[in-house]
Design a protein around this motif. Structure first.
Motif, PDB file in Angstrom:
ATOM      1  N   TYR A   1      26.220 -88.295 -53.960  1.00  0.00           N
ATOM      2  CA  TYR A   1      26.821 -89.031 -52.849  1.00  0.00           C
ATOM      3  C   TYR A   1      28.203 -88.465 -52.515  1.00  0.00           C
ATOM      4  O   TYR A   1      28.552 -88.270 -51.353  1.00  0.00           O
ATOM      5  N   LEU A   2      28.997 -88.198 -53.553  1.00  0.00           N
ATOM      6  CA  LEU A   2      30.350 -87.684 -53.351  1.00  0.00           C
ATOM      7  C   LEU A   2      30.335 -86.303 -52.696  1.00  0.00           C
ATOM      8  O   LEU A   2      31.005 -86.074 -51.685  1.00  0.00           O
ATOM      9  N   CYS A   3      29.564 -85.380 -53.259  1.00  0.00           N
ATOM     10  CA  CYS A   3      29.533 -84.015 -52.717  1.00  0.00           C
ATOM     11  C   CYS A   3      28.937 -83.991 -51.316  1.00  0.00           C
ATOM     12  O   CYS A   3      29.393 -83.234 -50.460  1.00  0.00           O
ATOM     13  N   ARG A   4      27.938 -84.808 -51.077  1.00  0.00           N
ATOM     14  CA  ARG A   4      27.323 -84.892 -49.742  1.00  0.00           C
ATOM     15  C   ARG A   4      28.342 -85.411 -48.732  1.00  0.00           C
ATOM     16  O   ARG A   4      28.473 -84.878 -47.637  1.00  0.00           O
ATOM     17  N   TYR A   5      29.074 -86.451 -49.089  1.00  0.00           N
ATOM     18  CA  TYR A   5      30.108 -87.000 -48.215  1.00  0.00           C
ATOM     19  C   TYR A   5      31.174 -85.950 -47.895  1.00  0.00           C
ATOM     20  O   TYR A   5      31.526 -85.749 -46.733  1.00  0.00           O
ATOM     21  N   LEU A   6      31.644 -85.269 -48.931  1.00  0.00           N
ATOM     22  CA  LEU A   6      32.690 -84.273 -48.711  1.00  0.00           C
ATOM     23  C   LEU A   6      32.180 -83.062 -47.943  1.00  0.00           C
ATOM     24  O   LEU A   6      32.921 -82.478 -47.155  1.00  0.00           O
ATOM     25  N   SER A   7      30.926 -82.663 -48.130  1.00  0.00           N
ATOM     26  CA  SER A   7      30.398 -81.536 -47.370  1.00  0.00           C
ATOM     27  C   SER A   7      30.230 -81.914 -45.901  1.00  0.00           C
ATOM     28  O   SER A   7      30.510 -81.116 -45.018  1.00  0.00           O
ATOM     29  N   GLN A   8      29.831 -83.134 -45.628  1.00  0.00           N
ATOM     30  CA  GLN A   8      29.716 -83.618 -44.246  1.00  0.00           C
ATOM     31  C   GLN A   8      31.090 -83.711 -43.599  1.00  0.00           C
ATOM     32  O   GLN A   8      31.267 -83.359 -42.458  1.00  0.00           O
ATOM     33  N   SER A   9      32.095 -84.197 -44.354  1.00  0.00           N
ATOM     34  CA  SER A   9      33.452 -84.339 -43.828  1.00  0.00           C
ATOM     35  C   SER A   9      34.043 -82.986 -43.466  1.00  0.00           C
ATOM     36  O   SER A   9      34.605 -82.812 -42.396  1.00  0.00           O
ATOM     37  N   SER A  10      33.905 -81.996 -44.370  1.00  0.00           N
ATOM     38  CA  SER A  10      34.489 -80.680 -44.072  1.00  0.00           C
ATOM     39  C   SER A  10      33.689 -79.974 -43.003  1.00  0.00           C
ATOM     40  O   SER A  10      34.242 -79.226 -42.208  1.00  0.00           O
ATOM     41  N   PHE A  11      32.371 -80.234 -42.935  1.00  0.00           N
ATOM     42  CA  PHE A  11      31.557 -79.631 -41.874  1.00  0.00           C
ATOM     43  C   PHE A  11      31.984 -80.165 -40.511  1.00  0.00           C
ATOM     44  O   PHE A  11      32.116 -79.412 -39.562  1.00  0.00           O
ATOM     45  N   ALA A  12      32.235 -81.459 -40.451  1.00  0.00           N
ATOM     46  CA  ALA A  12      32.619 -82.086 -39.179  1.00  0.00           C
ATOM     47  C   ALA A  12      34.011 -81.611 -38.733  1.00  0.00           C
ATOM     48  O   ALA A  12      34.261 -81.436 -37.562  1.00  0.00           O
ATOM     49  N   VAL A  13      34.904 -81.406 -39.694  1.00  0.00           N
ATOM     50  CA  VAL A  13      36.273 -80.987 -39.369  1.00  0.00           C
ATOM     51  C   VAL A  13      36.314 -79.511 -39.050  1.00  0.00           C
ATOM     52  O   VAL A  13      36.957 -79.072 -38.112  1.00  0.00           O
ATOM     53  N   GLY A  14      35.644 -78.695 -39.903  1.00  0.00           N
ATOM     54  CA  GLY A  14      35.738 -77.240 -39.802  1.00  0.00           C
ATOM     55  C   GLY A  14      34.788 -76.747 -38.790  1.00  0.00           C
ATOM     56  O   GLY A  14      34.743 -75.694 -38.302  1.00  0.00           O
TER      57      GLY A  14
END
Length: 189
Positions: free
Chosen positions: A176-189
């Motif tokens: 859950y944590l890694c998925r959330y952070l990968s989605q967050s950085s994907f959306a930003v970057g």
């Protein structure tokens, strides 16, 4: 590695290496953003992982874990508040029931995407460094990641692309944590 008999074939996270991914439990920069991820359980363990992200290279450092079964939600909430205070984790980013005054963020629970997000962090980068490390005090997370294997109870043609659903509460939390952070950085970057 620990003198225990274990089946290494079929490990979900083949890049996991104790010498590389486990680090001493030392304080990290208080300015690093903190996150908490929760996999609720009552009879099964409720697992909470607290992590910090190093902004220099986007490495997730798992700082601490809470891993208890047979507790009430109020007992878990009290333990989490203590853990968040120790680790400097603000409660506004925590996923917990609304009656404990902790706003929630719903987990992205896709198993395959979550496993890929964790595996990408575990894999060494061009400099040979992983972007996910675990403090040595997170014994349950370490135990689970080393025993996390693909479900192979059927013939090869029928094998689902899923891990064995056993002793995986910290693994769910980590996904859950890694998925959330990968989605967050994907959306930003």
């Amino acid at each position: 590695a620990r003198g225990e008999f274990t089946q290494l074939e079929g490990r979900v996270y083949a890049d996991w290496n104790r010498e590389v991914h486990i680090v001493d439990s030392e304080p990290v920069d208080p300015e690093w953003t903190r996150y908490a991820s929760i996999d609720f359980g009552t009879r099964n363990p409720c697992c909470v992982l607290v992590a910090a992200v190093d902004p220099r290279d986007d490495t997730i450092v798992i700082l601490e874990e809470h891993y208890k079964s047979e507790w009430t939600l109020a007992m878990h909430a009290d333990a989490m508040r203590e853990m968040f205070e120790r680790t400097g984790t603000p409660e506004v980013i925590i996923s917990l029931a609304k009656d404990h005054d902790m706003p929630t963020i719903k987990a992205r629970k896709e198993i395959r995407a979550g496993i890929s997000a964790v595996a990408e962090r575990l894999a060494p980068d061009a400099n040979g460094r992983p972007h996910l490390v675990v403090h040595s005090n997170c014994r349950n997370l370490i135990r689970e990641i080393e025993g996390y294997v693909w479900d192979s109870r059927r013939s090869k043609a029928d094998q689902p692309d899923r891990p064995l659903k056993k002793d995986d509460h910290a693994m769910d939390c980590l996904r859950y944590l890694c998925r959330y952070l990968s989605q967050s950085s994907f959306a930003v970057g």
